[in-house]
Design a protein around this motif. Structure first.
Motif, PDB file in Angstrom:
ATOM      1  N   ILE A 132       6.567  28.683 -37.570  1.00 56.71           N
ATOM      2  CA  ILE A 132       6.874  29.476 -38.761  1.00 56.71           C
ATOM      3  C   ILE A 132       5.893  30.624 -38.956  1.00 56.71           C
ATOM      4  O   ILE A 132       6.178  31.574 -39.684  1.00 56.71           O
ATOM      5  N   ASN A 133       4.744  30.575 -38.290  1.00 55.90           N
ATOM      6  CA  ASN A 133       3.774  31.664 -38.392  1.00 55.90           C
ATOM      7  C   ASN A 133       4.181  32.880 -37.566  1.00 55.90           C
ATOM      8  O   ASN A 133       3.596  33.957 -37.722  1.00 55.90           O
ATOM      9  N   ARG A 134       5.164  32.709 -36.682  1.00 57.87           N
ATOM     10  CA  ARG A 134       5.671  33.834 -35.895  1.00 57.87           C
ATOM     11  C   ARG A 134       6.912  34.449 -36.517  1.00 57.87           C
ATOM     12  O   ARG A 134       7.538  35.335 -35.928  1.00 57.87           O
ATOM     13  N   ILE A 135       7.280  33.991 -37.700  1.00 60.94           N
ATOM     14  CA  ILE A 135       8.400  34.564 -38.443  1.00 60.94           C
ATOM     15  C   ILE A 135       7.837  35.501 -39.516  1.00 60.94           C
ATOM     16  O   ILE A 135       6.822  35.204 -40.145  1.00 60.94           O
ATOM     17  N   THR A 136       8.482  36.648 -39.703  1.00 62.47           N
ATOM     18  CA  THR A 136       8.150  37.514 -40.835  1.00 62.47           C
ATOM     19  C   THR A 136       9.032  37.095 -42.009  1.00 62.47           C
ATOM     20  O   THR A 136      10.264  37.155 -41.926  1.00 62.47           O
ATOM     21  N   TRP A 137       8.404  36.670 -43.094  1.00 64.33           N
ATOM     22  CA  TRP A 137       9.119  36.211 -44.275  1.00 64.33           C
ATOM     23  C   TRP A 137       9.255  37.379 -45.246  1.00 64.33           C
ATOM     24  O   TRP A 137       8.256  37.977 -45.639  1.00 64.33           O
ATOM     25  N   VAL A 138      10.477  37.718 -45.579  1.00 62.16           N
ATOM     26  CA  VAL A 138      10.777  38.884 -46.406  1.00 62.16           C
ATOM     27  C   VAL A 138      11.164  38.395 -47.799  1.00 62.16           C
ATOM     28  O   VAL A 138      12.116  37.624 -47.956  1.00 62.16           O
ATOM     29  N   VAL A 139      10.426  38.826 -48.821  1.00 65.19           N
ATOM     30  CA  VAL A 139      10.640  38.341 -50.182  1.00 65.19           C
ATOM     31  C   VAL A 139      11.138  39.483 -51.074  1.00 65.19           C
ATOM     32  O   VAL A 139      10.878  40.657 -50.814  1.00 65.19           O
ATOM     33  N   VAL A 140      11.854  39.100 -52.144  1.00 60.92           N
ATOM     34  CA  VAL A 140      12.419  40.101 -53.045  1.00 60.92           C
ATOM     35  C   VAL A 140      11.929  39.929 -54.484  1.00 60.92           C
ATOM     36  O   VAL A 140      12.333  40.685 -55.365  1.00 60.92           O
ATOM     37  N   ASP A 141      11.061  38.957 -54.715  1.00 62.56           N
ATOM     38  CA  ASP A 141      10.606  38.685 -56.080  1.00 62.56           C
ATOM     39  C   ASP A 141       9.106  38.432 -56.071  1.00 62.56           C
ATOM     40  O   ASP A 141       8.496  38.196 -55.027  1.00 62.56           O
ATOM     41  N   GLU A 142       8.518  38.445 -57.273  1.00 61.62           N
ATOM     42  CA  GLU A 142       7.095  38.152 -57.434  1.00 61.62           C
ATOM     43  C   GLU A 142       6.868  36.641 -57.340  1.00 61.62           C
ATOM     44  O   GLU A 142       7.750  35.841 -57.638  1.00 61.62           O
ATOM     45  N   GLU A 143       5.654  36.273 -56.963  1.00 62.25           N
ATOM     46  CA  GLU A 143       5.249  34.883 -57.064  1.00 62.25           C
ATOM     47  C   GLU A 143       4.929  34.570 -58.526  1.00 62.25           C
ATOM     48  O   GLU A 143       4.429  35.424 -59.256  1.00 62.25           O
ATOM     49  N   HIS A 144       5.223  33.338 -58.958  1.00 58.67           N
ATOM     50  CA  HIS A 144       4.952  32.978 -60.350  1.00 58.67           C
ATOM     51  C   HIS A 144       3.462  33.042 -60.668  1.00 58.67           C
ATOM     52  O   HIS A 144       3.062  33.479 -61.753  1.00 58.67           O
ATOM     53  N   VAL A 145       2.634  32.602 -59.731  1.00 56.76           N
ATOM     54  CA  VAL A 145       1.178  32.586 -59.932  1.00 56.76           C
ATOM     55  C   VAL A 145       0.622  33.906 -59.405  1.00 56.76           C
ATOM     56  O   VAL A 145       0.577  34.140 -58.198  1.00 56.76           O
ATOM     57  N   LYS A 156       7.254  42.413 -48.629  1.00 51.83           N
ATOM     58  CA  LYS A 156       8.188  42.639 -49.730  1.00 51.83           C
ATOM     59  C   LYS A 156       9.330  43.525 -49.242  1.00 51.83           C
ATOM     60  O   LYS A 156       9.106  44.542 -48.581  1.00 51.83           O
ATOM     61  N   ALA A 157      10.556  43.127 -49.561  1.00 55.60           N
ATOM     62  CA  ALA A 157      11.717  43.957 -49.232  1.00 55.60           C
ATOM     63  C   ALA A 157      11.685  45.240 -50.052  1.00 55.60           C
ATOM     64  O   ALA A 157      11.111  45.276 -51.152  1.00 55.60           O
TER      65      ALA A 157
END
Length: 310
Positions: A132-145, A156-157
């Motif tokens: 999973i460290n070789r995947i780029t994770w694309v997010v569309v929202d803020e983290e709660h913390v 970030k998208a």
């Protein structure tokens, strides 16, 4: 003992309905229910502003909040759970045939610390050998913390982008937690996901927890009896719900819970003892994925006088 009114944000489920409609009342506690829809909107309000005395909260958000010294403590009540093998979809044109093919690809998820994404990544890594460290994770929202710092392989998208549209367009190889998507170019990554999830449960004893319930520390400090009293009220409501599921007139809205009960037993197990394997796993996944800096023992994350309750 002086009655206490607690501002509370809890979603309405079959097993919480009696608490919401007042047919079950905790001793010496009155709930001032605040309706928040979707309930995930309450998590940010609780983490950032301590807005509620009692709040439902995603368990990964809670662990991240605890690691950042937010003034709240959970009780071992778990209002929402789900199997997540079917939560990741892939674009057929992306070249992803096997889960390991995700390495080097871009995969979308609402936010990195969202619990559904955590479970999918953990299952991919531990059950399917995905790096999973070789995947780029694309997010569309803020983290709660807000204090949480994203890993380097999270981006970030662009503003206004939608994960479903990005997946269909091939801008993402996969996406987690976007719901059903009927498109000829999109398919589930894991075939027969429900059967795979049940096999995972039978092999590991892990029934993924999505949400827990947290109480403001100032309430617990002033009224130590609140934690076990809340636990017992939630447990009573759940027992009544299970009795209803055992009866002859289960409504269509409760068929999924009935099917879960018939497949795995208790569809909403509460208490540390019954959930130790799942709690150890979700804590480990949070450490492995860089959401919390160290492994907590389950006893560390719940109010002390609820640890033996069932």
């Amino acid at each position: 003992m002086q009655p206490l009114t607690l501002k509370t944000a809890i979603a309405t489920y079959g097993h919480t309905r009696a608490l919401k409609d007042g047919s079950i009342k905790p001793q010496n506690i009155t709930f001032d229910h605040v309706e928040v829809s979707p309930i995930i909107a309450a998590f940010r309000r609780m983490v950032r502003n301590a807005e509620f005395d009692v709040s439902e909260m995603a368990i990964s958000t809670y662990l991240c909040a605890k690691a950042n010294n937010k003034p709240m403590t959970a009780i071992p009540i778990f209002p929402l759970r789900a199997f997540h093998h079917g939560a990741i979809l892939v674009n057929k044109k992306s070249g992803v045939i096997d889960p390991k093919d995700l390495a080097g690809k871009r995969v979308g998820v609402r936010a990195y610390t969202v619990t559904g994404g955590l479970w999918v990544r953990g299952i991919l890594q531990n059950e399917y050998g995905v790096d999973i460290n070789r995947i780029t994770w694309v997010v569309v929202d803020e983290e709660h913390v807000t204090e949480y710092q994203l890993p380097k392989n999270v981006e970030k998208a662009p503003e206004g982008k939608d994960l479903k549209d990005m997946l269909i367009a091939g801008e993402l190889a996969g996406a987690i937690g976007i719901g059903a998507l009927d498109h000829p170019d999109v398919k589930p990554l894991i075939p027969n996901a429900r059967e795979a999830a049940v096999q995972y449960f039978r092999k590991t004893g892990v029934y993924p927890i999505n949400h827990t319930v947290v109480v403001k520390n100032s309430v617990l400090d002033s009224h130590p009896w609140v934690a076990p009293t809340l636990f017992e009220a939630f447990a009573r409501a759940k027992r009544d719900y299970i009795n209803y599921l055992n009866g002859p007139n289960v409504s269509p809205d409760d068929q999924n819970a009935l099917q879960l009960k018939q497949t795995i037993g208790d569809p909403v197990p509460y208490g540390l003892v019954a959930n130790r394997a799942t709690l150890n796993t979700v804590i480990r996944f949070n450490v492995e994925q860089g959401i919390i800096p160290r492994r907590y023992e389950p006893e560390e994350i719940f109010a002390r006088d609820t640890l033996a309750l069932e």
